[in-house]
Design an enzyme around this catalytic site. Structure first.
Site, PDB file in Angstrom:
ATOM      1  CB  CYS A  29      35.670  41.157  35.873  1.00 48.48           C
ATOM      2  SG  CYS A  29      36.580  40.547  37.305  1.00 48.48           S
ATOM      3  CB  CYS A  32      37.125  43.412  37.809  1.00 48.02           C
ATOM      4  SG  CYS A  32      37.977  41.988  37.031  1.00 48.02           S
TER       5      CYS A  32
END
Length: 104
Positions: A29, A32
């Protein structure tokens, strides 16, 4: 205090006491990866007020499912085991610090 990497097995004990910011994330991600250094920096500044716990949603699907995590990063703020705040997506450090201060 170092950031804790929680699993399905130890998640409940990691959020049981005090103020805990939980980052639901995954290695693939992009946002992230952007928030990870923000959390590292924040961890050094909130010493004693709160702890930060990370949960990899790929490896800990039971916990992610229990809290209805649909997009990542999702940050949940717990106080003594109860959810008090939820934010989805990248957040600047100041916003996260204010979130913690409100409940510390």
């Amino acid at each position: 205090m170092a950031i804790i990497n929680a699993t399905d097995k130890d998640f409940a004990e990691n959020i049981a006491e005090g103020v805990v910011l939980v980052d639901f994330w995954a290695p693939w991600c992009g946002p992230c990866k952007m928030i990870a250094p923000v959390l590292e920096e924040l961890d050094g500044e909130i010493e004693g007020k709160a702890k930060i716990v990370k949960v990899d949603v790929d490896d800990n699907q039971e916990t992610a499912g229990k809290y209805g995590i649909m997009s990542i990063p999702t940050l949940l703020l717990f106080k003594d085991g109860e959810i008090v705040e939820k934010v989805v997506g990248f957040q600047p450090k100041d916003a996260l610090a204010q979130l913690i201060e409100k409940h510390a």
